[in-house]
Write a protein that holds these residues in place. Structure first.
Motif, short mmCIF file in Angstrom:
data_model
loop_
_atom_site.label_atom_id
_atom_site.label_comp_id
_atom_site.label_asym_id
_atom_site.label_seq_id
_atom_site.Cartn_x
_atom_site.Cartn_y
_atom_site.Cartn_z
N TYR A 1 121.43 101.59 -7.67
CA TYR A 1 121.68 100.88 -6.34
C TYR A 1 120.46 100.13 -5.78
CZ TYR A 1 119.47 104.18 -2.92
OH TYR A 1 118.52 104.89 -1.96
N SER A 2 119.25 100.49 -5.94
CA SER A 2 118.16 99.99 -5.68
C SER A 2 117.83 98.61 -6.28
CB SER A 2 117.01 100.72 -5.11
OG SER A 2 116.37 101.15 -6.51
N GLY A 3 117.94 98.54 -7.52
CA GLY A 3 117.53 97.38 -8.35
C GLY A 3 118.68 96.71 -9.36
N VAL A 4 119.44 97.51 -9.88
CA VAL A 4 120.32 97.21 -10.80
C VAL A 4 121.53 96.44 -10.33
CG1 VAL A 4 122.11 97.57 -12.66
CG2 VAL A 4 119.52 98.62 -12.53
N TYR A 5 122.35 97.03 -9.19
CA TYR A 5 123.55 96.64 -8.59
C TYR A 5 123.44 95.23 -7.90
CZ TYR A 5 128.28 96.70 -6.71
OH TYR A 5 129.31 96.25 -6.54
N GLY A 6 122.12 95.05 -7.26
CA GLY A 6 122.08 93.75 -6.32
C GLY A 6 121.85 92.77 -7.19
N THR A 7 121.18 92.96 -8.44
CA THR A 7 120.79 91.94 -9.52
C THR A 7 122.15 91.65 -10.02
OG1 THR A 7 118.72 93.01 -9.97
CG2 THR A 7 119.86 91.50 -11.86
N CYS A 8 123.00 92.46 -10.45
CA CYS A 8 124.46 92.25 -10.98
C CYS A 8 125.13 91.29 -9.89
CB CYS A 8 125.18 93.35 -11.05
SG CYS A 8 124.60 94.58 -12.50
N ILE A 9 125.12 91.66 -8.86
CA ILE A 9 126.22 90.62 -7.85
C ILE A 9 125.26 89.36 -7.81
CG2 ILE A 9 126.45 90.38 -5.40
CD1 ILE A 9 126.69 93.40 -5.07
N GLY A 10 124.18 89.35 -7.76
CA GLY A 10 123.30 87.93 -7.75
C GLY A 10 123.67 87.17 -8.80
N ALA A 11 124.05 87.81 -9.84
CA ALA A 11 124.17 87.13 -11.39
C ALA A 11 125.54 86.67 -11.73
CB ALA A 11 123.74 88.09 -12.50
N MET A 12 126.52 87.12 -10.64
CA MET A 12 127.77 86.64 -10.84
C MET A 12 128.32 85.31 -10.53
SD MET A 12 129.60 89.29 -12.40
CE MET A 12 131.30 89.01 -11.84
N MET A 13 128.42 84.55 -11.52
CA MET A 13 128.74 83.16 -11.26
C MET A 13 129.93 82.86 -10.27
SD MET A 13 127.24 81.23 -14.58
CE MET A 13 127.53 79.47 -14.00
N ARG A 14 130.96 83.96 -10.72
CA ARG A 14 132.18 83.73 -9.93
C ARG A 14 132.36 84.20 -8.60
NH1 ARG A 14 136.23 83.79 -14.11
NH2 ARG A 14 135.13 82.93 -16.02
N PHE A 15 131.17 84.45 -8.02
CA PHE A 15 131.07 84.62 -6.68
C PHE A 15 130.52 83.56 -5.71
CE2 PHE A 15 130.04 89.73 -7.22
CZ PHE A 15 131.41 89.79 -7.34
N GLY A 16 130.32 82.40 -6.74
CA GLY A 16 130.38 80.91 -5.83
C GLY A 16 128.70 80.93 -5.39
#
Length: 434
Positions: free
Chosen positions: A242-257
């Motif tokens: 939750y502190s390192g991986v998940y935020g990176t995943c969200i920031g990498a999702m191009m489908r989120f605009g």
């Protein structure tokens, strides 16, 4: 002020000190991999995941000496000097170099062991068997406000930014460094309760250091601590996620605009809301509503299972390893920002369930040996976090989630066993002789 009032004030000051420090540090950890991907300098070749693996690896090893440091210089100075090293790590991002990045990672790993051992000591000495649950909840809730404030700042600062410029980075990390230093100096407001901050130790620096190290080793091999080690290890794995991986995943999702990068901040806020809610309800109010530890840990596990399943459906499997421009892949459903942020909340809520109850049961069972006990706690947690940050460089998302599910299940079962043992015998004499 009454002795109990003085102790409660110490817990509140302790919580605010950690809130300021970790507003800076947890925000730093949440965004650093994303920031590193945006560096323009060809001289920098660091990895945020590798840095965190170093921090938690050194953190783990340093827990062997941390009780000795706390015994020698006391918890107040231990927390202050450790906090300065945290500030140094954050400040390094203003003008980053590969050598300074990894050197600071080593130093903050050492500082973390001393900081958290001292924190456990102060928490326990300012608590009784009847107040340890309440005080753990107060501390945890205040600490987790750090996720709210830091990530709200990130969202406002980076809203609409597709690329993080050098100026963006420098502005954020100068601010975070100042915030961290404020937390360091708050520790000087702590007052000694009627009982001293540290456990009774014999005179002599060398004797105190050796005795604390021996106590840590003996506590590590007790049946109770070995069983709790599985639960503690799980908190290390999910801390990494939750502190390192998940935020990176969200920031990498191009489908989120184009707002995907700023969503890292919103995700951190949602995690913080879950942490604060859990710390408040299951820590501060637990005695009044009478849940007990087992149902809260079970709730934490179920909450995390739901979160992991939704993340598996919503986030692309290659998101943890995607380049700066992100990934255009989908998982099993159309990517939803709402689902992603709801999962952030669930991750925080479940984490608070596990951590408040672990703080409570360790403070209860090892009351007279709190510094060594919390050193062992952080030793196990940090070595598992280091392992998780290491494999995060290589494993796709679904494999990381599978590891979390398996270890979380085993950790829940072993916690139940230890809680049963604690309920069967509430005497502390078995631990006083260690």
């Amino acid at each position: 002020m009454s002795p109990e009032g003085k102790k409660l004030l110490n817990i509140i000051i302790l919580g605010f000190g950690f809130m300021f420090m970790f507003t800076a540090f947890q925000t730093c950890g949440n965004i650093e991999q994303t920031v590193i991907k945006s560096f323009n300098s060809t001289e920098f070749h660091g990895s945020g995941y590798t840095s965190m693996a170093i921090i938690y690896g050194v953190f783990s090893a340093s827990n062997l000496i941390a009780p000795s440091v706390v015994a020698v210089i006391g918890p107040q100075l231990s927390m202050f000097f450790s906090g300065l090293l945290y500030s140094l790590y954050i400040a390094m991002f203003i003008y980053p170099y590969t050598w300074s990045f990894y050197t600071a990672s080593v130093l903050v790993g050492i500082a973390a062991a001393v900081l958290w051992t001292a924190q456990g000591n102060v928490l326990t000495i300012n608590s009784t068997d009847s107040t340890i649950g309440r005080n753990s909840g107060i501390f945890w809730a205040l600490l987790q406000f750090s996720l709210f404030f830091g990530n709200l700042y990130i969202y406002c600062a980076w809203h609409g930014h597709v690329h993080i410029t050098d100026k963006d980075r420098q502005t954020v990390f100068i601010s975070l460094t100042v915030i961290s230093l404020v937390g360091c100096f708050l520790f000087f407001l702590l007052r000694k309760p009627d009982s001293e901050f540290s456990e009774k130790i014999p005179s002599g620096v060398l004797t105190s250091a050796v005795l604390s190290a021996v106590k840590s080793c003996k506590l590590f091999i007790t049946r109770e601590m070995l069983l709790l080690g599985v639960s503690i290890g799980y908190t290390g794995l999910e801390l990494t996620f939750y502190s390192g991986v998940y935020g990176t995943c969200i920031g990498a999702m191009m489908r989120f605009g184009q707002d995907a990068k700023s969503l890292i901040g919103i995700s951190g806020i949602c995690i913080g809301v879950g942490e604060i809610l859990g710390g408040s309800v299951f820590g501060i109010l637990n005695k009044r509503i009478g849940f007990g530890r087992n149902p809260i840990v079970l709730l934490g596990f179920v909450t995390h299972i739901i979160a992991f399943y939704l993340i598996f459906l919503n986030i692309a499997s290659d998101a943890p390893l995607a380049p700066e421009e992100g990934t255009d892949l989908e998982a099993f459903i159309t990517p939803s920002v709402g689902v992603a942020l709801f999962c952030s909340f669930l991750l925080g809520l479940g984490d608070s369930c596990f951590n408040t109850q672990l703080l409570s049961i360790i403070g209860f069972m090892f009351h007279d040996n709190s510094a060594p006990a919390f050193a062992v706690f952080k030793f196990i947690q940090s070595i598992m976090a280091a392992l998780a940050f290491y494999y995060s460089n290589y494993l796709l998302l679904h494999w990381q989630l599978l590891i979390l599910v398996v270890v979380g299940f085993l950790g829940t079962i072993t916690f139940f066993k230890v809680e049963h043992m604690a309920s069967s015998s509430r005497r502390q004499s078995d631990y006083d002789s260690i």
